[in-house]
Scaffold this motif. Sequence first.
Motif, PDB file in Angstrom:
ATOM      1  N   GLY A 119       0.699  -1.486  -0.040  1.00 58.32           N
ATOM      2  CA  GLY A 119       0.016  -0.015   0.019  1.00 58.32           C
ATOM      3  C   GLY A 119       0.946   1.449   0.143  1.00 58.32           C
ATOM      4  N   LYS A 120       1.882   1.227   0.613  1.00 58.59           N
ATOM      5  CA  LYS A 120       2.826   2.531   0.739  1.00 58.59           C
ATOM      6  C   LYS A 120       3.482   2.558  -0.617  1.00 58.59           C
ATOM      7  CE  LYS A 120       6.516   4.361   3.305  1.00 58.59           C
ATOM      8  NZ  LYS A 120       7.750   4.147   4.303  1.00 58.59           N
ATOM      9  N   THR A 121       3.946   1.673  -1.444  1.00 56.53           N
ATOM     10  CA  THR A 121       4.496   1.906  -2.637  1.00 56.53           C
ATOM     11  C   THR A 121       3.432   2.333  -3.552  1.00 56.53           C
ATOM     12  OG1 THR A 121       6.262   0.464  -2.326  1.00 56.53           O
ATOM     13  CG2 THR A 121       5.754   0.748  -4.447  1.00 56.53           C
ATOM     14  N   ALA A 122       2.012   1.777  -3.503  1.00 60.15           N
ATOM     15  CA  ALA A 122       1.169   1.965  -4.326  1.00 60.15           C
ATOM     16  C   ALA A 122       0.727   3.466  -3.916  1.00 60.15           C
ATOM     17  CB  ALA A 122      -0.099   1.102  -4.038  1.00 60.15           C
ATOM     18  N   ALA A 123       0.730   3.938  -3.142  1.00 55.78           N
ATOM     19  CA  ALA A 123       0.391   5.320  -2.890  1.00 55.78           C
ATOM     20  C   ALA A 123       1.419   6.365  -3.566  1.00 55.78           C
ATOM     21  CB  ALA A 123       0.225   5.868  -1.265  1.00 55.78           C
ATOM     22  N   ALA A 124       2.716   5.845  -3.296  1.00 61.36           N
ATOM     23  CA  ALA A 124       3.640   6.483  -3.937  1.00 61.36           C
ATOM     24  C   ALA A 124       3.635   6.685  -5.476  1.00 61.36           C
ATOM     25  CB  ALA A 124       5.129   6.184  -3.430  1.00 61.36           C
ATOM     26  N   ARG A 125       3.457   5.539  -6.002  1.00 65.13           N
ATOM     27  CA  ARG A 125       3.415   5.250  -7.456  1.00 65.13           C
ATOM     28  C   ARG A 125       2.151   6.199  -8.044  1.00 65.13           C
ATOM     29  NH1 ARG A 125       7.713   4.825  -7.046  1.00 65.13           N
ATOM     30  NH2 ARG A 125       8.945   3.058  -6.982  1.00 65.13           N
ATOM     31  N   SER A 126       0.843   5.965  -7.221  1.00 64.25           N
ATOM     32  CA  SER A 126      -0.153   6.765  -7.575  1.00 64.25           C
ATOM     33  C   SER A 126       0.105   8.318  -7.503  1.00 64.25           C
ATOM     34  CB  SER A 126      -1.230   6.531  -6.801  1.00 64.25           C
ATOM     35  OG  SER A 126      -2.345   6.871  -7.181  1.00 64.25           O
ATOM     36  N   LYS A 127       1.084   8.953  -6.736  1.00 59.71           N
ATOM     37  CA  LYS A 127       1.282  10.136  -6.819  1.00 59.71           C
ATOM     38  C   LYS A 127       2.229  10.532  -8.142  1.00 59.71           C
ATOM     39  CE  LYS A 127       1.359  11.252  -1.774  1.00 59.71           C
ATOM     40  NZ  LYS A 127       2.349  10.964  -0.520  1.00 59.71           N
ATOM     41  N   ASP A 128       3.182   9.627  -8.254  1.00 60.71           N
ATOM     42  CA  ASP A 128       3.827   9.913  -9.723  1.00 60.71           C
ATOM     43  C   ASP A 128       2.943   9.710 -10.919  1.00 60.71           C
ATOM     44  OD1 ASP A 128       6.220   9.775  -8.272  1.00 60.71           O
ATOM     45  OD2 ASP A 128       6.429   7.514  -8.690  1.00 60.71           O
ATOM     46  N   LEU A 129       1.725   8.884 -10.897  1.00 63.44           N
ATOM     47  CA  LEU A 129       0.877   8.819 -11.907  1.00 63.44           C
ATOM     48  C   LEU A 129       0.177  10.210 -11.919  1.00 63.44           C
ATOM     49  CD1 LEU A 129      -0.977   7.328 -13.758  1.00 63.44           C
ATOM     50  CD2 LEU A 129      -2.178   6.338 -12.210  1.00 63.44           C
ATOM     51  N   LEU A 130      -0.255  10.682 -10.801  1.00 63.46           N
ATOM     52  CA  LEU A 130      -0.988  11.986 -10.923  1.00 63.46           C
ATOM     53  C   LEU A 130      -0.159  13.089 -11.263  1.00 63.46           C
ATOM     54  CD1 LEU A 130      -3.746  13.147  -9.807  1.00 63.46           C
ATOM     55  CD2 LEU A 130      -2.580  13.554  -7.542  1.00 63.46           C
ATOM     56  N   ILE A 131       1.108  12.950 -11.220  1.00 62.45           N
ATOM     57  CA  ILE A 131       2.083  14.060 -11.722  1.00 62.45           C
ATOM     58  C   ILE A 131       1.924  13.713 -13.383  1.00 62.45           C
ATOM     59  CG2 ILE A 131       4.268  14.686 -12.063  1.00 62.45           C
ATOM     60  CD1 ILE A 131       4.755  14.131  -9.038  1.00 62.45           C
ATOM     61  N   THR A 132       2.027  12.656 -13.902  1.00 65.62           N
ATOM     62  CA  THR A 132       2.011  12.471 -15.168  1.00 65.62           C
ATOM     63  C   THR A 132       0.628  12.947 -15.926  1.00 65.62           C
ATOM     64  OG1 THR A 132       1.869  10.286 -14.919  1.00 65.62           O
ATOM     65  CG2 THR A 132       3.925  10.894 -15.208  1.00 65.62           C
ATOM     66  N   ILE A 133      -0.011  12.633 -15.257  1.00 62.03           N
ATOM     67  CA  ILE A 133      -1.686  12.774 -15.691  1.00 62.03           C
ATOM     68  C   ILE A 133      -1.661  14.453 -15.919  1.00 62.03           C
ATOM     69  CG2 ILE A 133      -4.201  13.114 -15.078  1.00 62.03           C
ATOM     70  CD1 ILE A 133      -3.711  10.317 -13.805  1.00 62.03           C
ATOM     71  N   THR A 134      -1.564  14.964 -14.759  1.00 65.93           N
ATOM     72  CA  THR A 134      -1.476  16.739 -14.916  1.00 65.93           C
ATOM     73  C   THR A 134      -0.626  17.173 -15.880  1.00 65.93           C
ATOM     74  OG1 THR A 134       0.115  17.038 -13.084  1.00 65.93           O
ATOM     75  CG2 THR A 134      -2.409  16.832 -12.648  1.00 65.93           C
ATOM     76  N   ALA A 135       0.634  16.663 -16.387  1.00 69.43           N
ATOM     77  CA  ALA A 135       1.396  17.069 -17.056  1.00 69.43           C
ATOM     78  C   ALA A 135       1.122  16.820 -18.664  1.00 69.43           C
ATOM     79  CB  ALA A 135       2.744  16.585 -17.242  1.00 69.43           C
ATOM     80  N   VAL A 136       0.151  16.041 -18.829  1.00 67.77           N
ATOM     81  CA  VAL A 136      -0.443  15.893 -20.326  1.00 67.77           C
ATOM     82  C   VAL A 136      -0.923  17.322 -20.861  1.00 67.77           C
ATOM     83  CG1 VAL A 136      -2.530  14.626 -21.507  1.00 67.77           C
ATOM     84  CG2 VAL A 136      -0.936  13.356 -20.020  1.00 67.77           C
ATOM     85  N   LYS A 137      -0.578  17.382 -22.050  1.00 66.81           N
ATOM     86  CA  LYS A 137      -0.968  18.614 -22.792  1.00 66.81           C
ATOM     87  C   LYS A 137      -2.089  17.946 -24.023  1.00 66.81           C
ATOM     88  CE  LYS A 137       2.825  21.494 -22.194  1.00 66.81           C
ATOM     89  NZ  LYS A 137       3.175  21.180 -20.782  1.00 66.81           N
ATOM     90  N   MET A 138      -3.267  18.521 -23.822  1.00 69.08           N
ATOM     91  CA  MET A 138      -4.285  17.717 -24.639  1.00 69.08           C
ATOM     92  C   MET A 138      -4.356  18.242 -26.010  1.00 69.08           C
ATOM     93  SD  MET A 138      -7.859  18.005 -22.390  1.00 69.08           S
ATOM     94  CE  MET A 138      -7.687  19.519 -22.272  1.00 69.08           C
ATOM     95  N   GLU A 139      -3.758  19.457 -26.317  1.00 68.94           N
ATOM     96  CA  GLU A 139      -3.579  20.093 -27.800  1.00 68.94           C
ATOM     97  C   GLU A 139      -2.418  19.138 -28.341  1.00 68.94           C
ATOM     98  OE1 GLU A 139      -0.685  22.577 -24.971  1.00 68.94           O
ATOM     99  OE2 GLU A 139      -2.870  21.752 -24.990  1.00 68.94           O
ATOM    100  N   ASN A 140      -1.544  18.581 -27.647  1.00 65.84           N
ATOM    101  CA  ASN A 140      -0.634  17.611 -28.423  1.00 65.84           C
ATOM    102  C   ASN A 140      -1.065  16.238 -28.781  1.00 65.84           C
ATOM    103  OD1 ASN A 140       1.196  19.530 -28.502  1.00 65.84           O
ATOM    104  ND2 ASN A 140       2.143  19.118 -26.693  1.00 65.84           N
TER     105      ASN A 140
END
Length: 165
Positions: free
Chosen positions: A49-70
């Motif tokens: 669960g601890k690593t899952a939470a950390a990996r999910s934070k990383d996932l959240l960062i990459t989700i917010t970095a997506v530029k829809m126009e591209n």
Amino acid sequence: MIAITLLLSLVVSTAQIKNTKTDPISKNQLKPVFDNYFLLKDALVKTDGKTAAARSKDLLITITAVKMENLKTAEHTVWMKVSKSVTANAKSISETLDINKQRELFKSLSKNTYELIKVSKLAEPVYYNYCPMQDANWLSKEKTIKNPYYGSRMLSCGKTVKTIK
């Protein structure tokens, strides 16, 4: 001579910009999202669960970095439908260490990630798997079934229902 060098430099720069616009930018945009999804899945397989939470934070960062126009048109259309849910699921998983809650949220995350992967052209195959005990799916880069919903309790429970190429 300097003018010719500057002109050539401008032509090369313009060509690079044009190539960037026609290159499959969406692979670069969504690949980190998919990669972090797979790392989260692996943490759930290990019942960590601890690593899952950390990996999910990383996932959240990459989700917010997506530029829809591209994104390509099909990816953009799906992204508009799933981005809020994917973001909410990733955020919720990152905020809890309760593996059962993480796994429950992972169901929706997997469903929406599947919709994105279907319209993305990936270099390697992805396996869409099904767990009958949870009536839920997940995505994997490996052919071997490693169930994120039960971890070592029922590691090989499930089957591949589709190979996405």
